[in-house]
Design an enzyme around this catalytic site. Structure first.
Site, short mmCIF file in Angstrom:
data_model
loop_
_atom_site.label_atom_id
_atom_site.label_comp_id
_atom_site.label_asym_id
_atom_site.label_seq_id
_atom_site.Cartn_x
_atom_site.Cartn_y
_atom_site.Cartn_z
CB ALA A 70 39.01 -43.78 -56.56
CB ILE A 71 37.89 -37.98 -58.55
CG1 ILE A 71 38.57 -38.12 -59.80
CG2 ILE A 71 38.00 -36.45 -58.13
CD1 ILE A 71 40.20 -37.81 -59.80
CB CYS A 130 27.44 -41.74 -54.81
SG CYS A 130 28.18 -40.51 -56.28
CB THR A 192 33.65 -45.48 -64.10
OG1 THR A 192 33.08 -45.11 -62.60
CG2 THR A 192 34.23 -44.18 -64.86
C1 FMN Z 1 38.47 -38.38 -63.72
C2 FMN Z 1 37.03 -38.80 -63.93
C3 FMN Z 1 36.08 -37.98 -63.37
C4 FMN Z 1 34.52 -38.11 -63.25
N1 FMN Z 1 33.92 -37.64 -62.76
C5 FMN Z 1 32.39 -37.72 -62.91
C6 FMN Z 1 31.45 -36.98 -62.25
O1 FMN Z 1 31.70 -36.12 -61.52
N2 FMN Z 1 30.14 -37.30 -62.53
C7 FMN Z 1 29.63 -38.16 -63.37
O2 FMN Z 1 28.40 -38.49 -63.50
N3 FMN Z 1 30.62 -39.03 -64.13
C8 FMN Z 1 31.95 -38.70 -63.78
N4 FMN Z 1 33.10 -39.55 -64.52
C9 FMN Z 1 32.55 -40.45 -65.64
C10 FMN Z 1 32.61 -39.96 -66.86
O3 FMN Z 1 31.50 -38.86 -67.09
C11 FMN Z 1 31.92 -40.89 -67.90
O4 FMN Z 1 30.78 -41.43 -67.84
C12 FMN Z 1 33.17 -42.36 -68.05
O5 FMN Z 1 34.16 -41.87 -67.57
C13 FMN Z 1 32.92 -43.11 -69.36
O6 FMN Z 1 33.23 -42.36 -70.32
P1 FMN Z 1 34.66 -42.30 -71.22
O7 FMN Z 1 35.19 -43.75 -71.34
O8 FMN Z 1 34.65 -41.52 -72.23
O9 FMN Z 1 35.52 -41.61 -69.95
C14 FMN Z 1 34.27 -39.26 -64.34
C15 FMN Z 1 35.20 -39.92 -65.32
C16 FMN Z 1 36.58 -39.65 -64.79
C17 FMN Z 1 37.59 -40.40 -65.67
#
Ligand code: FMN
EC number: 1.3.-.-
Length: 304
Positions: A70-71, A130, A192
């Site tokens: 939940a950054i 968001c 996510t």
């Molecule tokens: C720590 C973290 C920060 C993230 N920040 C963003 C973001 O700023 N913008 C966004 O569209 N998605 C963000 N995501 C989502 C990722 O881009 C991605 O869609 C999601 O984590 C699923 O892929 P993964 O399972 O390979 O991580 C973030 C994910 C994580 C874990």
């Protein structure tokens, strides 16, 4: 490397591997491990009009086969990104996909207009997951009409193609995708999934925000199912993400209809993951007698 090249709106990719937004910052840290020019593209961290500190800590938690975060879109703001981060990335021969976020349509429009003019930004990725806190808490990412209007407004001001990032936290992902596809150049999916985890000792939520977004291998089956459904419903390209941590996952998402993929959480476990998979892909193609990676695109539903 021509066996791996992909051409989709605005993007000429050397290979289908892209680090996902928020998991690669602006590339500085990862540049110590390998040459970023090797990547297909880089999805940089979300940009908002003003800098944001993000949510209170703790804001990450480990879960079985995944992580919660939940950054809260922590970032230095679009002007700083334009002045410092994007010029630094220009030393690499790699297209940048700028992730745009906001709370109101006007925020998205302003950021998109500015950042799409940067010379190395070749596409935008709209993060519509968001909440719109302006009136009544409408979620851009869960209302097809609102998402479609937002896409249209951003498309009207953007100098580069617009990809929209779909939230999986909806009942009908195909309805969302088809509404957005009328105005978008491409889709990226998935963001996510809302989840929570409790502290074993206190019984209270670990994350200060109570809930967080679940990512990592735990979500791959959900992401794969959604890509499979959406790829059959829209005629614009999909960049898929969700739990990719090995070469076979890349193959699976392309088989399900994606044109390229992004890798998020796996970068935290292994900073070399994108580079490793790029190296392994030609071996996979050789072993399976495949000429070009896109020869397998959509095979999960073609000729069924
Ligand atoms: C720590 C973290 C920060 C993230 N920040 C963003 C973001 O700023 N913008 C966004 O569209 N998605 C963000 N995501 C989502 C990722 O881009 C991605 O869609 C999601 O984590 C699923 O892929 P993964 O399972 O390979 O991580 C973030 C994910 C994580 C874990």
């Amino acid at each position: 490397m021509s066996r791996l090249n992909i051409n989709i709106p605005g993007l000429s990719l050397k290979n289908p591997i892209i680090p996902a937004s928020g998991c690669f910052a602006f590339g500085q840290e990862y540049s110590q491990y390998y040459n970023l020019s090797k990547l297909g593209a880089i999805m940089i961290k979300a940009a908002t009009d003003q800098s944001r500190f993000g949510n209170p800590t703790p804001r990450v938690a480990e879960t079985p086969s995944g992580m919660l975060n939940a950054i809260g879109l922590q970032n230095p703001g679009v002007d700083h990104i334009l002045e410092h981060e994007l010029p630094w990335l220009e030393q690499y021969d790699v297209p940048i996909i700028a992730n745009v976020a906001g709370t109101m349509v006007e925020d998205y429009v302003e950021v998109a207009q500015k950042i799409s003019k940067a010379p190395n930004v070749h596409a935008l990725e709209l993060n519509i997951s968001c909440p719109n806190v302006k009136e009544g808490g409408i979620q851009f990412g869960t209302d097809p009409t609102v998402a479609s209007e937002l896409t249209k407004a951003v498309k009207a001001v953007s100098s580069v193609p617009v990809y929209v990032k779909l939230s999986p936290n909806v009942t009908d992902i195909v309805e969302m995708a088809t509404a957005i596809a009328d105005h978008a150049d491409g889709l990226t999916m998935i963001n996510t999934l809302v989840g929570m985890e409790l502290d074993r000792k206190t019984g209270k939520p670990i994350i200060a925000n109570i809930t967080g977004g679940l990512s990592g291998p735990a979500i791959k089956p959900v992401a794969l199912r959604m890509v499979y459904q959406v790829a059959q419903a829209v005629n614009i390209p999909i960049i898929a993400m969700g739990g990719i941590h090995r070469t076979q996952d890349v193959i699976d998402f392309i088989s399900a209809g994606a044109s390229a993929v992004a890798i998020g959480t796996a970068n935290f476990q292994n900073p070399m993951i994108c580079s490793d998979i790029i190296d392994e892909l030609p071996n996979y193609l050789d072993e399976h007698g495949i000429d070009h990676i896109l020869d397998i695109k959509g095979r999960a539903f073609k000729n069924r």
